[in-house]
Design an enzyme around this catalytic site. Structure first.
Site, short mmCIF file in Angstrom:
data_model
loop_
_atom_site.label_atom_id
_atom_site.label_comp_id
_atom_site.label_asym_id
_atom_site.label_seq_id
_atom_site.Cartn_x
_atom_site.Cartn_y
_atom_site.Cartn_z
N HIS A 190 3.84 7.12 5.00
CA HIS A 190 2.69 7.70 5.45
C HIS A 190 1.96 7.05 6.38
O HIS A 190 1.31 7.37 7.47
CB HIS A 190 1.64 8.31 4.45
CG HIS A 190 0.93 7.18 3.73
ND1 HIS A 190 1.20 6.22 2.94
CD2 HIS A 190 -0.52 6.82 4.27
CE1 HIS A 190 0.38 5.57 2.51
NE2 HIS A 190 -0.62 5.81 3.39
N ASP A 250 -2.83 7.86 -1.49
CA ASP A 250 -3.35 7.13 -0.40
C ASP A 250 -4.56 6.51 -0.64
O ASP A 250 -4.91 5.41 -0.81
CB ASP A 250 -3.23 7.63 0.87
CG ASP A 250 -3.75 6.75 2.00
OD1 ASP A 250 -3.45 5.53 2.20
OD2 ASP A 250 -4.62 7.41 2.74
N ASP A 252 -18.71 14.56 -26.73
CA ASP A 252 -17.29 14.48 -26.30
C ASP A 252 -17.09 13.23 -25.54
O ASP A 252 -16.18 13.03 -24.69
CB ASP A 252 -16.79 15.93 -25.37
CG ASP A 252 -17.58 15.77 -24.16
OD1 ASP A 252 -18.88 15.24 -24.11
OD2 ASP A 252 -17.25 16.53 -23.31
N HIS A 283 0.93 -1.14 -0.17
CA HIS A 283 0.07 -0.13 -0.15
C HIS A 283 0.84 1.25 0.04
O HIS A 283 0.68 2.14 -0.91
CB HIS A 283 -1.03 -0.11 1.14
CG HIS A 283 -1.75 1.45 1.33
ND1 HIS A 283 -2.62 1.94 0.36
CD2 HIS A 283 -1.66 2.27 2.52
CE1 HIS A 283 -2.74 2.95 1.04
NE2 HIS A 283 -2.52 3.20 2.17
N GLU A 333 1.18 5.70 12.45
CA GLU A 333 0.04 5.22 12.98
C GLU A 333 0.11 3.87 13.04
O GLU A 333 -0.78 3.16 14.11
CB GLU A 333 -0.93 5.88 12.00
CG GLU A 333 -2.42 5.30 12.15
CD GLU A 333 -3.18 6.51 13.11
OE1 GLU A 333 -2.48 7.42 13.88
OE2 GLU A 333 -4.39 6.58 12.89
N ASP A 334 0.67 2.94 12.18
CA ASP A 334 0.20 1.57 12.50
C ASP A 334 1.37 0.62 12.56
O ASP A 334 1.20 -0.38 12.31
CB ASP A 334 -0.33 1.18 10.84
CG ASP A 334 -1.50 1.86 10.38
OD1 ASP A 334 -2.29 2.30 11.44
OD2 ASP A 334 -1.78 1.88 9.38
MN MN Z 1 -2.60 4.57 3.94
#
Ligand code: MN
Length: 490
Positions: free
Chosen positions: A74, A140, A261, A50, A78-79
């Site tokens: 990123h 993300d 279009d 990811h 947090e993880d």
């Molecule tokens: Mn993420």
């Protein structure tokens, strides 16, 4: 899924990125790979896929290396076990602050329509601080949308709605056409599957039918242009996005023959002069449909979009739309504000910020003219004036006058929280209750259950009328009960 560094590395071409850039990217790759090691996504893939794909999307936009690195990192604080400070030590404040910004933005959750304005604000707030954080969040979220099918149904809807109501409009405001189109299509697919499939089917039929005519026209146009001494950088077909076609069909009573279009041809040339020359040559080759020539070069659309548009008949009577533009116009149209970050020769941070502010002022002006944004009166008044935006730990936001303190914040959340405020953590750090808060701070009030009431000294530093009144009220009550207790004993 391959997760070798090479998958990212091939996108970091030497015309854009230095050898030092590559070394730094490898260092971030290693850190993120290690940190996420053993974690899996809902799809069963290694989690690291990811952040890697997020970084690859940023590299596709050819953004500066520090944004790509922040993209790799990123989800780390947090993880994983690795903390933001380690990132700060290894990569410096700039990258650490971007990562922190993405983490904060991740706490923003769409919780139904009433939160719409609030969430929009939060996004804008993050942008105002650093628009690069928004690019990372977009990349993300784009990868999350690409893999949304692995998420449980009820969650899917919420995320799709968030993307439709918040991400897509902001991508549009930033002139990021590709992100807007893809965000809308992914969201559309999950929000209105029946309509999505119907439109998609129509679109595919159209592509099948018009395909040969388009192929033929590409060849004919290339030949004719070179005959007149113009060497186009590219001539290619592009298909309308599903959601955009769906909306247009609704305007034309579902009559697809009125939408010209659906498939368009794009001619990308060297400069503005060649754009007009190409238009002339095109009108010599085909018969233009009257009233369908649009000069968005001399009169750009409000979001800055530039191109020449014309609709013509080919020799078989097929209607074709052409879009003629320079390479810069093309990149602006696809990547919008992100395109400004691409070719800059190491701009000073101040300069970058100034330019971003100018862009934002432009966007603000344009918002005032847009129907869709007219409902957001409050937003316009508060933005960048003398307000700050402060988060609760679960992602709610409160706007306060600048200079407000944790006590002001506490009373805005709830009177009881104000009255029982014993301490505060600002961005997870213990702080004083009179610390002036800044936009983007996450503020967690530590409640003292047995606390009798507010401290009279708080009146010396609170900034809001609301907090002042509540403190005075409470003090009066405490005094009363103290006196009544005192008198009672007599
Ligand atoms: Mn993420």
């Amino acid at each position: 899924m391959q997760i070798a560094f090479e998958t990212l590395n091939v996108k970091l071409t030497p015309d854009r990125y230095t050898p030092e850039d590559l070394l730094l990217a490898k260092k971030a790759y290693d850190l993120a790979f290690q940190a996420h090691n053993g974690q899996l996504r809902k799809s069963g893939e290694p989690y690291f896929v990811h952040p890697l794909i997020t970084a690859m999307k940023l590299a596709d936009m050819r953004l500066p290396i520090e944004i790509i690195i922040a993209g790799l990192l990123h989800d780390v604080p947090e993880d994983t076990e690795v903390e933001l400070d380690e990132i700060r030590n290894a990569f410096g404040d700039d990258i650490a602050n971007m990562v922190n910004g993405v983490t904060k933005l991740g706490h923003v959750q769409y919780r139904g329509l009433d939160r719409y304005v609030e969430n929009l604000r939060k996004m804008f707030l993050a942008m105002a601080q650093d628009v690069r954080v928004v690019f990372i969040k977009f990349a993300d979220r784009m990868h999350n949308m690409e893999t949304l099918y692995v998420i449980p149904e009820h969650k899917r809807r919420r995320i799709a709605k968030e993307v439709m109501e918040i991400y897509a409009p902001i991508a549009n405001r930033l002139g990021m056409g590709e992100y807007r189109g893809l965000f809308e299509d992914y969201a559309f697919r999950y929000l209105e599957p029946k309509e999505y499939n119907w439109t998609k089917h129509l679109l595919e039929q159209r592509i099948k039918k018009a395909g040969p005519a388009i192929e033929k026209a590409i060849k004919a146009v290339e030949d004719e242009l070179s005959l007149h001494g113009i060497k186009p950088l590219s001539v290619h077909g592009r298909t309308k996005y599903c959601y955009s076609l769906f909306k247009k069909l609704k305007r034309y009573d579902d009559d697809i023959t009125k939408v010209y279009d659906i498939m368009a041809l794009r001619i990308v040339v060297g400069d503005v002069g060649e754009c007009y020359a190409a238009l002339g040559i095109l009108h010599g080759l085909y018969t233009p449909l009257s009233g369908r020539i649009k000069d968005y070069i001399s009169q750009p659309k409000p979001n800055g979009y530039q191109s020449l548009h014309t609709t013509v008949f080919d020799d078989q009577g097929t209607i074709l739309e052409f879009q003629i533009r320079t390479n810069e116009m093309h990149e602006e149209a696809e990547y919008g504000i992100a395109a400004h970050w691409r070719y800059k020769e190491q701009p000073g941070e101040k300069e970058q910020r100034l330019e971003w502010m100018n862009d934002l002022i432009k966007i603000q002006k344009e918002l005032e003219e847009e129907d869709f944004m007219n409902r957001l009166d409050e937003l316009k008044l508060d933005m960048f004036q003398d307000r700050i935006f402060v988060f609760t730990p679960n992602g709610d936001v409160f706007d306060l006058p600048s200079g407000s303190t944790p006590i002001d914040f506490a009373y805005h959340v709830h009177t009881d929280i104000g009255n029982k405020a014993g301490g505060v953590k600002i961005n997870n750090q213990i702080a004083n209750l009179n610390t002036p808060l800044r936009s983007g701070d996450m503020c967690e009030i530590i409640v003292e259950k047995n606390r009798q009431g507010p401290n009279a000294d708080w009146l010396k530093f609170v900034k809001t009328q609301h907090a002042r009144e509540k403190i005075r009220d409470s003090l009066k009550k405490t005094k009363k009960s103290f006196f009544s207790g005192f008198m009672g004993r007599k």
